[in-house]
Design a protein around this motif. Structure first.
Motif: not given
Length: 219
Positions: A55-59, A204-209, A212-214, A216-219
């Motif tokens: 999931w991190l790689a996809l983001a 798309p770049a904003a969606a990926g960011a 990714l932030a979600i 990382l925050a929930t990890g």
């Protein structure tokens, strides 16, 4: 009686003016290589990764791929009969020739509007190395008595007719200046400058960011 010879011949339609397109071949080559590398690493992580790694790689792919495209494959300059269209990483700027005040070359190539707004030409990057190489070739040609020639127009430093050997992007700027000086006072080359954001890149770049932030925050 009117014969076909007496009738006025139909005028042929005016030829279409194809835009002159300028892009950075080095930028395109580096973009293709970067996309291949990012794609290989990303797909490998998605397929072989464990846990949250896919999931991190996809983001990261969703974030990085549009940015690579924006800064390498996307930039282009379209010089048309009535306007200059500048496609930069995140914006598309359309400038009628009559609205351009200058085309400047320094450490970057820029177009300046009559209102004072400045836009960089990402697709026509300045290469100091190419300039030095052109200067050395010109010096050798002068020493041999066969100076090079270049065609360019010139309120901003270009020379019309015979001139020194020029770096490739400097010659592009000379060509743009020549076309601007030829067309800037024509009626069809007037109008307003328009700027459009490249949402096809930013979205798309904003969606990926965000994803990714979600993650990382929930990890």
């Amino acid at each position: 009686m009117t014969t076909p010879e007496d009738q006025p011949s139909a005028q042929p339609p005016a030829p279409e003016y194809a835009d002159r397109v300028h892009r950075s071949s080095a930028g395109i080559a580096s973009g293709v290589l970067l996309l291949a590398l990012v794609g290989w690493l990303g797909v490998d992580a998605i397929v072989a990764g464990e846990g949250r790694t896919p999931w991190l790689a996809l983001a990261l792919l969703i974030l990085v791929v549009p940015l690579v495209v924006a800064f390498t494959l996307r930039p282009a300059v379209y010089a048309g009969r009535d306007r200059l269209r500048v496609r930069n990483p995140f914006r598309v700027v359309v400038l009628p020739w009559g609205q351009i005040a200058a085309l400047r070359s320094g450490y970057s190539n820029e177009v300046l509007t009559r209102s004072g707004t400045k836009f960089q030409l990402w697709a026509v990057p300045v290469s100091l190395r190419a300039r030095k190489s052109a200067a050395r070739r010109e010096a050798r040609a002068v020493a041999q008595g066969t100076p090079g020639s270049a065609v360019g127009g010139g309120r901003d430093g270009g020379r019309a007719g015979q001139g020194p050997v020029r770096a490739a992007t400097d010659q592009v700027m000379d060509d743009l200046r020549s076309l601007w000086e030829e067309r800037e006072h024509t009626e069809s080359a007037q109008g307003e400058v328009t700027v459009r954001w490249a949402w096809e890149i930013l979205g798309p770049a904003a969606a990926g960011a965000v994803v990714l932030a979600i993650l990382l925050a929930t990890g």
